[in-house]
Structure formats: structure tokens, C-alpha cells
Motif scaffolding. Structure first.
Motif, PDB file in Angstrom:
ATOM      1  N   ALA A 190       0.858  -1.190   0.000  1.00 55.39           N
ATOM      2  CA  ALA A 190       0.000   0.000   0.000  1.00 55.39           C
ATOM      3  C   ALA A 190       0.889   1.232   0.000  1.00 55.39           C
ATOM      4  CB  ALA A 190      -0.903  -0.003   1.221  1.00 55.39           C
ATOM      5  N   VAL A 191       0.788   2.027  -1.033  1.00 48.04           N
ATOM      6  CA  VAL A 191       1.577   3.262  -1.111  1.00 48.04           C
ATOM      7  C   VAL A 191       0.748   4.411  -0.561  1.00 48.04           C
ATOM      8  CG1 VAL A 191       2.572   4.972  -2.668  1.00 48.04           C
ATOM      9  CG2 VAL A 191       3.049   2.545  -3.010  1.00 48.04           C
ATOM     10  N   LEU A 192       1.292   5.078   0.431  1.00 48.62           N
ATOM     11  CA  LEU A 192       0.721   6.325   0.946  1.00 48.62           C
ATOM     12  C   LEU A 192       1.565   7.442   0.372  1.00 48.62           C
ATOM     13  CD1 LEU A 192      -1.154   7.986   2.758  1.00 48.62           C
ATOM     14  CD2 LEU A 192       0.452   7.574   4.642  1.00 48.62           C
ATOM     15  N   HIS A 193       0.991   8.170  -0.577  1.00 44.99           N
ATOM     16  CA  HIS A 193       1.743   9.084  -1.423  1.00 44.99           C
ATOM     17  C   HIS A 193       1.324  10.528  -1.141  1.00 44.99           C
ATOM     18  CE1 HIS A 193       2.202  10.802  -5.750  1.00 44.99           C
ATOM     19  NE2 HIS A 193       3.310  11.013  -5.072  1.00 44.99           N
ATOM     20  N   PHE A 194       2.189  11.287  -0.500  1.00 45.99           N
ATOM     21  CA  PHE A 194       1.955  12.705  -0.251  1.00 45.99           C
ATOM     22  C   PHE A 194       2.600  13.501  -1.388  1.00 45.99           C
ATOM     23  CE2 PHE A 194       1.696  10.801   3.949  1.00 45.99           C
ATOM     24  CZ  PHE A 194       0.656  11.493   4.547  1.00 45.99           C
ATOM     25  N   ASP A 195       1.783  14.250  -2.127  1.00 42.90           N
ATOM     26  CA  ASP A 195       2.318  14.900  -3.325  1.00 42.90           C
ATOM     27  C   ASP A 195       1.295  15.892  -3.850  1.00 42.90           C
ATOM     28  OD1 ASP A 195       3.604  15.466  -5.835  1.00 42.90           O
ATOM     29  OD2 ASP A 195       4.359  13.409  -5.928  1.00 42.90           O
ATOM     30  N   ALA A 196       1.774  16.943  -4.499  1.00 39.99           N
ATOM     31  CA  ALA A 196       0.866  17.839  -5.225  1.00 39.99           C
ATOM     32  C   ALA A 196       0.349  17.185  -6.496  1.00 39.99           C
ATOM     33  CB  ALA A 196       1.588  19.139  -5.569  1.00 39.99           C
ATOM     34  N   HIS A 197       1.076  16.149  -6.972  1.00 36.20           N
ATOM     35  CA  HIS A 197       0.790  15.550  -8.272  1.00 36.20           C
ATOM     36  C   HIS A 197       0.522  14.054  -8.123  1.00 36.20           C
ATOM     37  CE1 HIS A 197       3.725  18.911  -8.626  1.00 36.20           C
ATOM     38  NE2 HIS A 197       2.808  19.353  -9.486  1.00 36.20           N
ATOM     39  N   LEU A 198      -0.152  13.492  -9.122  1.00 37.03           N
ATOM     40  CA  LEU A 198      -0.522  12.077  -9.061  1.00 37.03           C
ATOM     41  C   LEU A 198       0.676  11.153  -9.287  1.00 37.03           C
ATOM     42  CD1 LEU A 198      -3.790  12.261 -11.215  1.00 37.03           C
ATOM     43  CD2 LEU A 198      -3.648  12.119  -8.703  1.00 37.03           C
ATOM     44  N   ASP A 199       1.571  11.530 -10.160  1.00 34.21           N
ATOM     45  CA  ASP A 199       2.731  10.704 -10.527  1.00 34.21           C
ATOM     46  C   ASP A 199       2.324   9.330 -11.053  1.00 34.21           C
ATOM     47  OD1 ASP A 199       4.236  12.848  -9.812  1.00 34.21           O
ATOM     48  OD2 ASP A 199       5.320  11.871  -8.188  1.00 34.21           O
ATOM     49  N   THR A 200       1.162   9.290 -11.712  1.00 40.51           N
ATOM     50  CA  THR A 200       0.716   8.068 -12.389  1.00 40.51           C
ATOM     51  C   THR A 200       0.520   8.329 -13.884  1.00 40.51           C
ATOM     52  OG1 THR A 200      -1.567   8.597 -11.723  1.00 40.51           O
ATOM     53  CG2 THR A 200      -0.376   6.961 -10.400  1.00 40.51           C
ATOM     54  N   TRP A 201       1.247   9.291 -14.425  1.00 40.87           N
ATOM     55  CA  TRP A 201       1.194   9.537 -15.859  1.00 40.87           C
ATOM     56  C   TRP A 201       1.959   8.442 -16.605  1.00 40.87           C
ATOM     57  CZ3 TRP A 201       1.819  14.159 -12.812  1.00 40.87           C
ATOM     58  CH2 TRP A 201       0.652  14.957 -12.795  1.00 40.87           C
ATOM     59  N   ASP A 202       1.736   8.352 -17.898  1.00 32.22           N
ATOM     60  CA  ASP A 202       2.309   7.256 -18.674  1.00 32.22           C
ATOM     61  C   ASP A 202       3.746   7.543 -19.102  1.00 32.22           C
ATOM     62  OD1 ASP A 202       2.620   4.902 -20.028  1.00 32.22           O
ATOM     63  OD2 ASP A 202       1.302   5.422 -21.694  1.00 32.22           O
ATOM     64  N   THR A 203       3.941   8.615 -19.847  1.00 33.85           N
ATOM     65  CA  THR A 203       5.292   8.952 -20.307  1.00 33.85           C
ATOM     66  C   THR A 203       5.446  10.461 -20.389  1.00 33.85           C
ATOM     67  OG1 THR A 203       4.729   9.022 -22.677  1.00 33.85           O
ATOM     68  CG2 THR A 203       5.401   6.876 -21.760  1.00 33.85           C
ATOM     69  N   TYR A 204       6.698  10.898 -20.433  1.00 32.77           N
ATOM     70  CA  TYR A 204       7.053  12.254 -20.860  1.00 32.77           C
ATOM     71  C   TYR A 204       7.986  12.111 -22.054  1.00 32.77           C
ATOM     72  CZ  TYR A 204       5.253  14.377 -16.551  1.00 32.77           C
ATOM     73  OH  TYR A 204       4.452  14.800 -15.536  1.00 32.77           O
ATOM     74  N   PHE A 205       7.628  12.729 -23.178  1.00 34.90           N
ATOM     75  CA  PHE A 205       8.452  12.668 -24.387  1.00 34.90           C
ATOM     76  C   PHE A 205       8.765  11.215 -24.769  1.00 34.90           C
ATOM     77  CE2 PHE A 205       9.135  16.804 -22.511  1.00 34.90           C
ATOM     78  CZ  PHE A 205       9.015  17.661 -23.595  1.00 34.90           C
ATOM     79  N   GLY A 206       7.822  10.322 -24.476  1.00 32.07           N
ATOM     80  CA  GLY A 206       7.999   8.926 -24.799  1.00 32.07           C
ATOM     81  C   GLY A 206       8.832   8.141 -23.810  1.00 32.07           C
ATOM     82  N   ALA A 207       9.330   8.793 -22.759  1.00 34.68           N
ATOM     83  CA  ALA A 207      10.168   8.115 -21.761  1.00 34.68           C
ATOM     84  C   ALA A 207       9.277   7.503 -20.677  1.00 34.68           C
ATOM     85  CB  ALA A 207      11.150   9.092 -21.144  1.00 34.68           C
TER      86      ALA A 207
END
Length: 321
Positions: free
Chosen positions: A149-166
Motif C-alpha cells: 500500500a503506497v501512501l503518497h503525499f504529493d501535489a501531483h498524481l505521478d501516475t502519468w504514462d510517459t514524458y516525451f515517450g520516456a
């Protein structure tokens, strides 16, 4: 890493009544190094790496900045009535040296260094570095604990797929972790998210990946006590990994970060949430995205150091207590 020996007496920080706060070792909270103690229950390790950032760089200097900002921490936690350095051996393991030019190699290095550091049951509090480092740390922990179980404190989701294909960046670690089967999808939670998204599908995708969201607005609307109650209910009895992106705090409380968003949590709210993890099965943690070039008067570094201290204090209590 030395094997654990529970019978030995923990060695704590140097005595601040004999050695001034601005002197002494450059370790976290002026604690001993891991090679100076016979065993380690909790190791603080740095990962000076920020090759996965998408905006302002500089988090590679975060571990040193957090250590420098930790000199004023004291050995007794009055709210939890615990001495985290007296009931467990906490030591500084230094930094993991990772390749700044090769993301894949860096991720592998972090994963296998985590395996080595955790031998004998040592728990890690990792100082980043950018949020890319959460993925290899979760890979390592999954080998011992299964779905986490990840308890994730963040302004952002950080579950996006890629940036610039990376596929591996600081905005993708929890998507990759979910896809790899590392997460307990019934118990993962984001806390403190806010700000614009790319699309409404960001939220629907995030739900499929196994996360619920307690946003920054929930603190204002429902109050801190209700947020904590919902947080603990979501985590349940699963093994919990705590991942703290310092940008979960409002820029007033953490200016030294790479992707700041207005409307965030206060330091007090974050620390209160963390100390309410007492009794849960916390198996590891990271504190990431501290970028000292944008910090002022150690505001961000001090907040991050206190986050680490709260986590150490939680680890000093027993699950189920």
C-alpha cells in the motif's frame, strides 16, 4: 550491512550539550554511520539523482541539504512519547552513487542497493533525489512484502504514462509500479494533490491503477481529523510504503522544490498526518524533490528533516500499538 543484534544498546546522535549543533558529523541528525554501529534497524540513505525531472532540476543536491537541515533535531518526541534513537539503532548509510546519464542503469543500481541495505531486516528512509527513485525502492520491497500500500503525499498524481515517450521519469513511478504488480490496489492513497491536470482521464486512469485521492481541498472542507481517519481506513493492515514529495507542502512552506503548486498543505498538517501512522505496518519511506537551489533559510530542508524524524518516530513504535 551488519546483521541485526537486538541485544546491543543503540548509539544515538552526538551530545548537543558537548558538541555545538553546527559542529560534529555531517550525517542526518548527527547520527553515527552504518559502519560505526554493530547493527542497523533504520538506515537513512541518500540518492542524489534528478535525471528524471521534467521542470526545475536540482534535487540531486537534496540529500546533503536535508542532512544539513537536520542538525537541530532532538532525541525525544513529546507528542508520541518516544525516543526514536534510543529504542532502535538509526544510522546514516551515506549516498547511493547512481549514473546521472542512464535512467535504466540508475534505477537498477537503486533497486539492488536497497536489497543490500535492507539485509537483516533494516528499514530504509531514503532521501532523494527526484521521485523516479520510488519505483526501484518498491521493486526491492515487493520481494519481501508482496503487494504494498503506497501512501503518497504529493501535489501531483505521478501516475502519468510517459514524458516525451520516456516511461521512467519522476511523473511515472506509481503507474509503472501498478503495472508491474507491486501495489496493493485496494489500499493505495494520494494525499495533498491539487492543481491543474492534463485531462479528466488522469483521474480515471489513476483510479484503475489502484489509488484513491484525498486532495488538498479535503483538508479545508473536511478538516484534518477526518482526513486522518479516512487515510487510516484506506491503508488498513497492509504493508505501507510512505512516499513524501516535499511539493505536497504549499510553496510558502517548501519553496525549494522543482514543481511547486499553490494551495498546498502546511508543515503542521503533514507532520500530524505522519505521526498518525503509529500502529500501522510501515515498511519503508522516501522524501523526495528537495531542490536546495530554490530554498530560502532552509525552509524546505528543515521541513524535510522533520518529515524524516516523524517517520523514524513512527518506526520506533510497534505495528498494532
Amino acid at each position: 550491512m551488519s546483521q541485526q543484534n537486538p541485544s546491543s544498546t543503540p548509539i544515538g546522535p552526538v551530545d548537543a550539550t558537548k558538541i555545538p549543533r553546527y559542529a560534529g558529523p555531517a550525517t542526518f541528525a548527527r547520527l553515527p554511520r552504518t559502519d560505526e554501529v554493530p547493527h542497523t534497524d533504520v538506515a537513512v540513505v541518500g540518492v542524489p539523482f534528478d535525471s528524471g525531472v521534467s521542470y526545475r532540476p536540482g534535487a540531486r543536491f537534496g540529500p546533503g541539504h536535508i542532512r544539513a537541515s537536520s542538525k537541530l533535531l532532538r532525541p525525544y518526541h513529546p507528542r508520541l512519547d518516544v525516543e526514536p534513537f534510543a529504542v532502535q539503532q538509526v544510522a546514516d548509510a551515506g549516498d547511493i552513487a547512481v549514473n546521472p546519464f542512464d535512467l535504466n542503469e540508475a534505477i537498477s543500481t537503486i533497486e539492488y542497493a536497497s536489497d543490500e541495505l535492507r539485509e537483516g531486516g533494516t528499514k530504509l528512509i531514503t532521501l532523494g533525489g527526484d521521485h523516479t527513485i520510488a519505483l526501484p525502492l518498491l521493486r526491492s520491497l515487493h520481494r519481501d512484502h508482496g503487494p504494498i500500500a503506497v501512501l503518497h503525499f504529493d501535489a501531483h498524481l505521478d501516475t502519468w504514462d510517459t514524458y516525451f515517450g520516456a516511461p521512467y521519469t519522476h511523473g511515472t513511478p506509481f503507474r509503472r509500479a501498478s503495472e508491474e504488480g507491486l501495489l496493493d490496489k485496494e489500499h493505495c492513497l494520494h494525499v495533498g494533490t491539487r492543481g491543474p491536470l492534463y485531462s479528466s482521464t488522469d483521474l480515471s486512469d489513476d483510479k484503475v491503477l489502484g489509488f484513491q485521492v484525498l486532495g488538498s481541498d479535503d483538508f479545508q472542507i473536511d478538516g484534518l481529523a477526518t482526513v486522518i481517519e479516512r487515510m487510516r481506513a484506506r491503508l488498513g493492515e497492509a504493508p505501507v510504503y510512505v512516499s513524501v514529495d516535499i511539493d505536497v507542502l504549499d510553496p510558502a512552506h517548501a519553496p525549494g522544490t522543482g514543481t511547486p503548486e499553490a494551495g498546498g498543505m502546511t508543515s503542521r498538517e503533514l507532520l500530524h498526518c505522519l505521526r498518525n501512522l503509529v500502529g500501522l505496518n510501515v515498511v519503508g519511506a522516501d522524501i523526495v524533490e528537495v531542490a536546495p537551489a530554490y530554498d530560502h533559510a532552509e525552509i524546505t530542508g528543515i521541513a524535510a528533516a522533520h518529515v524524516a524524524y516523524e517517520l523514524m518516530s513512527v518506526l520506533a513504535t510497534k505495528p498494532g500499538a
